[in-house]
Design a protein around this motif. Structure first.
Motif, PDB file in Angstrom:
ATOM      1  N   UNK A  47      38.874  21.571  25.928  1.00  0.00           N
ATOM      2  CA  UNK A  47      40.184  22.345  26.827  1.00  0.00           C
ATOM      3  C   UNK A  47      40.386  21.759  27.765  1.00  0.00           C
ATOM      4  N   UNK A  48      40.344  20.272  28.168  1.00  0.00           N
ATOM      5  CA  UNK A  48      40.977  19.640  28.709  1.00  0.00           C
ATOM      6  C   UNK A  48      42.338  19.097  27.762  1.00  0.00           C
ATOM      7  N   UNK A  56      44.578  20.759  25.395  1.00  0.00           N
ATOM      8  CA  UNK A  56      44.961  21.430  26.153  1.00  0.00           C
ATOM      9  C   UNK A  56      45.658  21.266  27.096  1.00  0.00           C
ATOM     10  N   UNK A  57      44.745  21.563  28.953  1.00  0.00           N
ATOM     11  CA  UNK A  57      45.163  21.176  29.313  1.00  0.00           C
ATOM     12  C   UNK A  57      46.717  20.404  29.494  1.00  0.00           C
ATOM     13  N   UNK A  72      50.142  20.533  28.470  1.00  0.00           N
ATOM     14  CA  UNK A  72      51.030  21.455  29.517  1.00  0.00           C
ATOM     15  C   UNK A  72      51.678  20.007  29.951  1.00  0.00           C
TER      16      UNK A  72
END
Lengths: 272, 328
Positions: A16-17, A19-20, A23
């Protein structure tokens, strides 16, 4: 809980990190520019200093060694740079830590793994930058690259990253007691980078200071991996240095645990 | 059986008093005067499984502090509580797996990522099986009508949409107890209504026990069969919502309109005067005194219209906040 479930949880924090991290494309570009600028400035400075001085070495470094050291150390300091401390500060200052305390997950693990994920993209870019810089040094000024140096450098980088994370974890936890610590991070960062040999080799501070600094954890975050890559660390002291670094990881983990326990007691207002 | 049992729960906070001015700051630096504030005082109640209970009170009444203790985030100064038979503040894993708390002013979602990523993270954190997760998520997404927003960065969602996502994130592991702290704060009327519609029937569908705090009485009126009113850290009323009105039936609102203007000082000469609203002077009068009051007003003032009404719920609760009405 099964080990698999634990791995799954933190693995998910990592992805998840990651993916962030994706961004922020502009952020990645700026971080490259931000890494290159000081390298150029410092290199120019050493070129000027060595051209003024007639002696072969300064602080025990030849010109090639000094320039190589400066370039690599600057990039390493970027590579090990943290950033999660602002998230910890936010969680403590606003009380958002609540949202983690009610969940079946450890906060340290959550921050570590989501930060690792977040950092991965930038780290790969920075790693590539180091590779390019080293190739440039090899072909232009005869930097003595060895396979052993590369191998030890990678191992030392893992330690450097862990130590830097632990150092900033401990600093960030001061937020349990102090309200505004955002300003503290950059001050601490500069001091740590200086004491880590991220600006100049520690030898510049004089042999007495360097002897003390060699025993502290800071140099393992920048100077140690850099010198391993440059082949400046005598074979006999490689293993003891790794052992000392491991000792520091152990000590800082324990310290972090103690601060966290006391902080969380304060956060949950135990006994007051 | 009670799923939440609270006995004489107390929470004190200590802070420092500082005199004004530089001298005050200077003195404060060396010697601080400690003040103890009793945020929660001897609060006791039981909540049955599967019910929705409204937890009301003015700012600083101790609502959030109580919820924090029941969610295990804060230790009490004294007293005890059992939630699903467990002491919340020990924060055993088995406890954390079965509760959830939604705080209107706090987010558990990753702002830079679409909400679906945070949901997926919760799936692993709460060790939810993929089939169960998919089923619950589909059900909630349909119920909340936010399919299109699932893949939008959370920071780009409206406050109302974000709150829906927060609630979904908290329900994925089907908690037995759900604490909602001001879930409609800052939302416009339509979004408030939407959230309310969703929360209604949540316990019917999921069997969740819900404890809800809110400033908005409509939230409570719509959702809760029972309310617990708390003020200055203590319970001032505990019972059905309708009971608040019954309790207040001893007072009426009398409104008067006049043919010519009457000075406010003259109006205030009649006891119970509470102000002028829409051209009517209003008075809060004991039910037993309404006849005598009306007669006197008609005789002494140029009255052309007179209405007698029940106290509105808000006013009743405000009175309970002030501790004017007794409670059993």
């Amino acid at each position: 809980m099964s080990d698999f479930a634990v791995l799954g949880k933190y693995g998910k924090c990592f992805s998840t990190g990651l993916k962030a991290g994706f961004e922020y494309r502009v952020n990645i570009i700026f971080s490259i520019a931000g890494a290159i600028a000081p390298v150029v400035i410092q290199t120019a400075l050493w070129i000027a200093l060595y051209s003024q001085d007639s002696s072969e070495t300064m602080f025990g470094f030849t010109f090639v060694q000094m320039v190589s050291y400066t370039v690599i150390a600057q990039l390493v300091s970027r590579l090990v740079r943290t950033g999660f401390e602002y998230d910890v500060d936010y969680d403590l200052r606003t009380g958002s830590l609540d949202r983690f305390l009610v969940k079946p997950i450890g906060y340290f693990g959550f921050r570590l793994f989501s930060f690792l994920g977040d950092k991965l993209v930038q780290s790969l870019v920075m790693g590539l930058l180091i590779a390019i810089a080293v190739a440039f040094l090899v072909f232009n000024i005869g930097f003595p690259l060895t396979a052993a140096g590369v191998f030890l450098f990678i191992a030392a980088m893992l330690i450097a990253f862990t130590l830097n994370f632990l150092l900033f974890w401990c600093v960030a936890l001061a937020g349990f007691w102090l309200t505004e610590i955002g300003f503290l991070f950059e001050a601490v960062r500069i001091v740590i980078i200086a004491l880590s040999g991220g600006i100049f080799p520690l030898a510049v501070f004089g042999s007495g200071a360097a002897r003390v600094l060699n025993l502290l954890p800071f140099r393992f975050t920048i100077q140690f991996p850099t010198e391993l890559l440059c082949g400046r660390i005598p074979k006999v002291s490689v293993a003891p240095s790794f052992a000392l670094a491991a000792l520091w990881i152990f000590a800082l983990t324990a310290l972090g645990q103690i601060i966290w326990r006391r902080g969380i007691r304060r956060f949950a207002a135990v006994g007051s | 059986m009670s799923i939440i049992e609270v006995n004489n729960l107390c929470r004190n906070f200590t802070y420092y008093e500082k005199d004004s001015g530089l001298r005050g700051s200077f003195n404060n630096f060396f010697a601080r005067k400690t003040i103890v504030k009793e945020a929660v005082k001897n609060v006791s109640f039981n909540i049955e499984a599967g019910t929705t209970v409204g937890f009301l009170g003015p700012n600083g009444a101790g609502k959030t502090t109580t919820l924090k203790m029941l969610a295990g985030i804060m230790h009490p100064s004294s007293g005890d509580a059992l939630v699903m038979g467990q002491v919340p503040w020990l924060r055993k894993k088995n406890f954390r797996m079965r509760i959830a708390i939604v705080m209107g002013q706090r987010s558990q979602l990753w702002p830079d990522l679409p909400a679906i990523e945070s949901f997926d993270l919760n799936r692993t954190i709460y060790e939810i099986g993929r089939t169960d997760y998919k089923k619950t998520l589909e059900e909630l997404v349909e119920l909340f009508g936010i399919k299109e927003q699932l893949n939008v960065q959370v920071r780009r969602l409206s406050l109302g949409e974000r709150m829906k996502m927060e609630i979904i994130a908290s329900l994925l592991h089907r908690p037995e107890v759900l604490y909602l702290d001001e879930p409609t704060i800052g939302l416009d009327i339509i979004s408030q209504q939407a959230i309310r519609d969703l929360l209604r029937g949540l316990n019917a569908r999921f069997g969740t026990t819900v404890m809800l705090t809110s400033h908005y009485l409509s939230d409570i009126e719509d959702l809760c069969e029972r309310i617990i009113l708390i003020n200055h850290g203590s319970v001032v009323y505990d019972g059905p919502l309708a009971g608040v009105n019954e309790k207040l039936a001893d007072r009426k609102i009398v409104r008067l309109m006049f043919s010519e203007s009457v000075s406010e000082s003259r109006l205030a000469g009649f006891s119970g005067f509470s102000g002028i609203e829409n051209g009517y002077a209003s008075y809060e009068i004991e039910r037993a005194d309404v006849r005598a009051f009306s007669r006197r007003a008609l005789e002494e003032l140029p009255v052309i219209d007179l209405t007698i009404e029940d106290m509105p719920l808000e006013a009743g609760i405000a009175r309970l906040y002030r501790g004017e009405a007794s409670h059993e």
